[in-house]
Enzyme design. Structure first.
Site, PDB file in Angstrom:
ATOM      1  N   HIS A  99     -42.267  -1.092  30.015  1.00  0.00           N
ATOM      2  CA  HIS A  99     -42.229   0.312  30.475  1.00  0.00           C
ATOM      3  C   HIS A  99     -41.973   1.297  29.335  1.00  0.00           C
ATOM      4  O   HIS A  99     -41.970   2.506  29.554  1.00  0.00           O
ATOM      5  CB  HIS A  99     -41.147   0.499  31.545  1.00  0.00           C
ATOM      6  CG  HIS A  99     -41.338  -0.344  32.767  1.00  0.00           C
ATOM      7  ND1 HIS A  99     -42.507  -0.318  33.504  1.00  0.00           N
ATOM      8  CD2 HIS A  99     -40.529  -1.255  33.380  1.00  0.00           C
ATOM      9  CE1 HIS A  99     -42.402  -1.167  34.521  1.00  0.00           C
ATOM     10  NE2 HIS A  99     -41.216  -1.757  34.460  1.00  0.00           N
TER      11      HIS A  99
HETATM   12  C1  X5A Z   1     -38.473  -4.411  33.169  1.00  0.00           C
HETATM   13  C2  X5A Z   1     -38.292  -4.039  34.598  1.00  0.00           C
HETATM   14  C3  X5A Z   1     -37.720  -2.339  36.213  1.00  0.00           C
HETATM   15  C4  X5A Z   1     -37.127  -0.982  36.305  1.00  0.00           C
HETATM   16  C5  X5A Z   1     -36.838  -0.604  37.742  1.00  0.00           C
HETATM   17  C6  X5A Z   1     -36.236   0.764  37.852  1.00  0.00           C
HETATM   18  N1  X5A Z   1     -37.938  -2.771  34.853  1.00  0.00           N
HETATM   19  N2  X5A Z   1     -35.976   1.133  39.198  1.00  0.00           N
HETATM   20  O1  X5A Z   1     -38.414  -4.866  35.483  1.00  0.00           O
HETATM   21 ZN    ZN Z   2     -40.044  -5.508  36.587  1.00  0.00          ZN
END
Ligand code: X5A
Ligand code: ZN
Length: 503
Positions: free
Chosen positions: A236
């Protein structure tokens, strides 16, 4: 909670000789920074320095159970018989010499990632225990001994800049030089689902560098395949923005670093498979117009209602310019998807594309949150092993799995270990595809809303025929994605109805 005094100023003074960004922002935690971090961490039970393992304090079965007891019904406790089986298989393999000298699987990890944790919320789900638990299990089951350890390293600044902007790098360095938890929290809150502490920068640099190092070891044939147990996760983390627990985009950086180094000698096609339950929007962005990288993600979408709630996660985002067709999104619009749904999608859509693309290297953004309550899907550890196995015939087996999400400690450990077993050459555990199986029956997400009792129309898996019943949303998504991509990938066009032969 007593937080360390920051002398009225938030910034750690940079002592001379510590690594600097070009604009003078400290890159690494200075000694002073480390001390401050330790002091700040005193609030959350930092162990004495003389403990054997730096993460001993994180092994807290009671807290883990408490925090992560949201398991699916039927989740058995860790079964000692299974452990014995795995050890026995390893032992048998050793005596035949099958695995004894053959350290075909690289494994990279670094303990200092545990210093990256949330200073103000000890229940934050992206916890160092995700790492320590998994590593413990690898040791218990003697899997780690069968891997070739790859030295972790920090990514260079130049490598990070292959994906991220200099301004962003400077910003992360400046935030992580803060020592006042309140200030860190304030700065972190400017991003979506991110925390920074004074050790975050070091962990993020090392996570990215370790992914590069492993990818290179695999690409150059030092090892056949590999697993990177790193955090913070990456998919992300966008060019100029941390997001979703991610700071640097480890997998994207590894792909760009390898292309930079090896494109001239023939590296042209990297496949990134993202099976984390969330869409890796940042990886998509990093290669959206780049034909050298095929990004394929299977994720929960719910028509944009599931985090990260982006329209660009939909199937009609297929890449642009020279990158057109090299972005494949498989957005799923329901909760409760199971092994059979994923398998159908892999066999009917993903594998045909992957084989036609014929990558020279496969990088997996391997999150395990499609097997935990947050994801509200019920992928079994064996399904992750099966996906690993299905990728094994691509790129001469050159594949690395890099940890992304996954928040049930048990699901991560069991699933990651299953993948590592497969990487080591063992057959994947079998899947139970039949709906009448008590053992593997998918009860849907652990949310009360979707209970399976009523015997009503909704439980499309309740029928006991031996054919595989799919979630309707999986079928709809398959149709939609194939519709968008069949003109790009001729092997998908074979899925169109072929007229019957007239005699
Ligand atoms: C790497 C990952 C998830 C973030 C979720 C935020 N991130 N609500 O799984
Ligand atoms: Zn995730």
């Amino acid at each position: 909670m007593v937080h360390p005094s920051s002398d009225g100023g938030d910034n750690v003074t940079n002592s001379s000789g510590s690594p600097q960004l070009t604009d003078g922002v400290p890159l690494a935690a200075t000694n002073e920074g480390a001390d401050n971090a330790a002091a700040a961490a005193a609030d959350v039970d930092v162990p004495p320095a003389d403990e054997i393992r730096p993460y001993d304090h994180l092994i807290n079965e009671e807290a883990d159970t408490d925090l992560f007891n949201k398991t699916f019904p039927g989740d058995a406790a860790i079964d000692d018989d299974d452990d014995a089986d795995i050890k026995a298989t390893a032992a048998a393999a050793d005596t035949t010499g099958k695995h004894a000298a053959d350290k075909r699987t690289g494994f990279v990890h670094f303990d200092s990632n545990v210093d990256h944790f949330c200073l103000w919320d000890e229940k934050y789900e992206e916890t160092p225990r995700r790492y320590s638990r998994t590593l413990e299990r690898m040791k218990e089951l003697e899997l780690i001994d069968r891997c070739q350890l790859i030295e972790p390293r920090r990514a260079t600044e130049a490598e990070v800049l292959l994906v991220h902007t200099p301004e962003y790098l400077a910003k992360v360095a400046s935030i992580t030089s803060l020592i006042d938890p309140a200030r860190l929290e304030e700065e972190s809150s400017k991003f979506d689902a991110v925390y920074f502490n004074p050790n975050t920068l070091e962990a993020a640099f090392t996570a990215a560098g370790s992914a590069i190092e492993l990818a290179e070891a695999v690409y150059t044939g030092q090892v056949r395949n590999g697993f990177a147990l790193v955090r913070p996760p990456g998919h992300h983390a966008m060019a100029a923005e941390a997001c979703g627990y991610c700071v640097f985009n480890n997998v994207a950086i590894a792909a760009k670093a390898l292309l930079q180094k090896f494109e001239a000698s023939g590296l042209q096609r990297i496949l990134i498979v993202d099976w984390d339950v969330h869409h890796g929007q940042a990886t998509q962005q990093a290669f959206y117009n780049d034909p050298r990288v095929l990004y394929a993600s299977i994720h929960r979408y719910e028509l944009g209602a599931f985090w990260p709630e982006l329209i660009e996660s939909n199937y009609n985002f297929t890449g642009e310019g020279a990158g057109r067709r090299y972005n494949v999104n498989v957005p799923l619009n329901d909760t409760g998807l199971c092994d059979s749904d994923y398998l159908a999608i892999w066999h009917n859509l993903l594998l045909p594309i992957f084989y036609e693309y014929n990558p020279q290297l496969v990088l997996v953004s391997a999150g395990y949150d499609a097997g935990d309550p947050l994801g509200e899907y019920c992928l079994s550890p064996n399904a992750y092993g099966q996906m690993t196995h299905m990728l094994g015939a691509l790129a001469n087996g050159r594949m690395i799995l890099t940890l992304e999400g996954g928040y049930s400690l048990k699901a991560i450990a069991d699933s990651a270990l299953e993948c590592i077993k497969v990487l080591l050459g063992e057959p994947p555990g079998a899947l139970s595809l039949f709906n009448d199986s008590e053992e593997k029956k998918c009860d849907g997400p652990a949310s009360p809303a979707s209970s399976t009792d009523s015997g009503g129309n909704e439980n499309i898996r309740s029928n006991s025929s031996s054919s595989i019943q799919l979630n309707e949303c999986a079928i709809e998504t398959l149709r939609n994605v194939i519709g968008y991509h069949s003109s790009h990938w001729p092997s998908l066009a074979l899925n169109v109805d072929i007229p019957e032969t007239k005699l």
